[in-house]
Write a protein that holds these residues in place. Structure first.
Motif, short mmCIF file in Angstrom:
data_model
loop_
_atom_site.label_atom_id
_atom_site.label_comp_id
_atom_site.label_asym_id
_atom_site.label_seq_id
_atom_site.Cartn_x
_atom_site.Cartn_y
_atom_site.Cartn_z
N ASN A 132 40.30 3.04 -5.14
CA ASN A 132 40.07 2.45 -6.20
C ASN A 132 40.19 3.31 -7.55
O ASN A 132 40.11 4.91 -7.26
CB ASN A 132 38.94 2.16 -6.43
CG ASN A 132 38.49 0.79 -5.33
OD1 ASN A 132 38.39 -0.37 -6.18
ND2 ASN A 132 38.45 0.72 -4.13
N ASP B 89 40.41 -0.24 -11.45
CA ASP B 89 39.71 -1.44 -10.62
C ASP B 89 38.43 -1.58 -11.21
O ASP B 89 37.62 -2.59 -11.07
CB ASP B 89 39.71 -0.99 -9.27
CG ASP B 89 40.88 -0.68 -8.52
OD1 ASP B 89 41.42 -1.67 -8.27
OD2 ASP B 89 41.59 0.28 -8.42
N SER C 220 43.72 -6.67 -9.83
CA SER C 220 43.00 -5.94 -8.77
C SER C 220 42.28 -7.04 -7.91
O SER C 220 41.62 -7.78 -8.75
CB SER C 220 42.11 -4.68 -9.46
OG SER C 220 41.26 -4.22 -8.69
N ARG D 295 39.74 -5.84 -6.53
CA ARG D 295 38.43 -5.22 -6.31
C ARG D 295 37.94 -5.00 -7.93
O ARG D 295 37.17 -4.33 -8.09
CB ARG D 295 38.48 -3.87 -5.94
CG ARG D 295 39.32 -3.83 -4.48
CD ARG D 295 39.77 -2.48 -4.03
NE ARG D 295 41.29 -2.62 -3.91
CZ ARG D 295 41.83 -1.64 -3.50
NH1 ARG D 295 41.74 -0.35 -3.45
NH2 ARG D 295 43.37 -1.68 -3.14
#
Length: 152
Positions: A7, A85, A132, A134
């Motif tokens: 990330n 992210d 993303s 996430r």
């Protein structure tokens, strides 16, 4: 808990205090970092504090209240890291004088730092974060928000 390695997090106000603590914790989780603040020297100290974790770091040392700076910050982050992210709006400032003595310029500076910058960083980051799976945005208000100003 999901694996967070790979990330990329952008942290404003990363040149000390809460920003440095956040950077350390995220680095411990294997999250690569974009460290934003006004002082290259202070950002370098945060970079040194996370070096032991082996994460990639990129420094963006600019005044984010300048016109176009939030978009430039996001663009530079994505160019340097390839993705984004997590956006952590941590930079903030408090009123340093009694309300009755606050000038319009001081008020404008506080509003630009605490409201305008996070708003436009979120706006600039949304197209990138939508790519993303996430994506996370964390807005941290100034610590002065829970303290009354008794020097009216």
């Amino acid at each position: 808990m999901r694996d967070l390695h790979g990330n990329v997090a952008l942290i404003t106000g990363a040149s000390g205090g809460i920003g440095t603590a956040l950077a350390k914790r995220l680095a411990q989780c294997g999250i690569d970092l974009v460290l934003c603040g006004r002082s290259v020297e202070k950002l370098e100290k945060t970079r040194a504090a996370v070096a032991e974790y082996g994460v990639k770091t990129y420094l963006f040392a600019e005044d984010l209240t300048a016109d176009g700076a939030p978009q430039a910050c996001i663009d530079a982050a994505v160019k340097a890291m390839g993705r984004l992210d997590i956006l952590i709006n941590n930079a903030g400032m408090a009123l340093s004088c009694p309300y009755a003595q606050t000038s319009e310029a001081q008020f404008d500076t506080i509003m630009a730092t605490n409201v305008r910058v996070p708003y436009f960083l979120c706006q600039a980051a949304l197209p990138v974060l939508r790519r993303s799976d996430r994506a996370t945005i964390i807005n941290i208000p100034t610590v002065a928000g829970d303290r009354p100003n008794t020097s009216v």
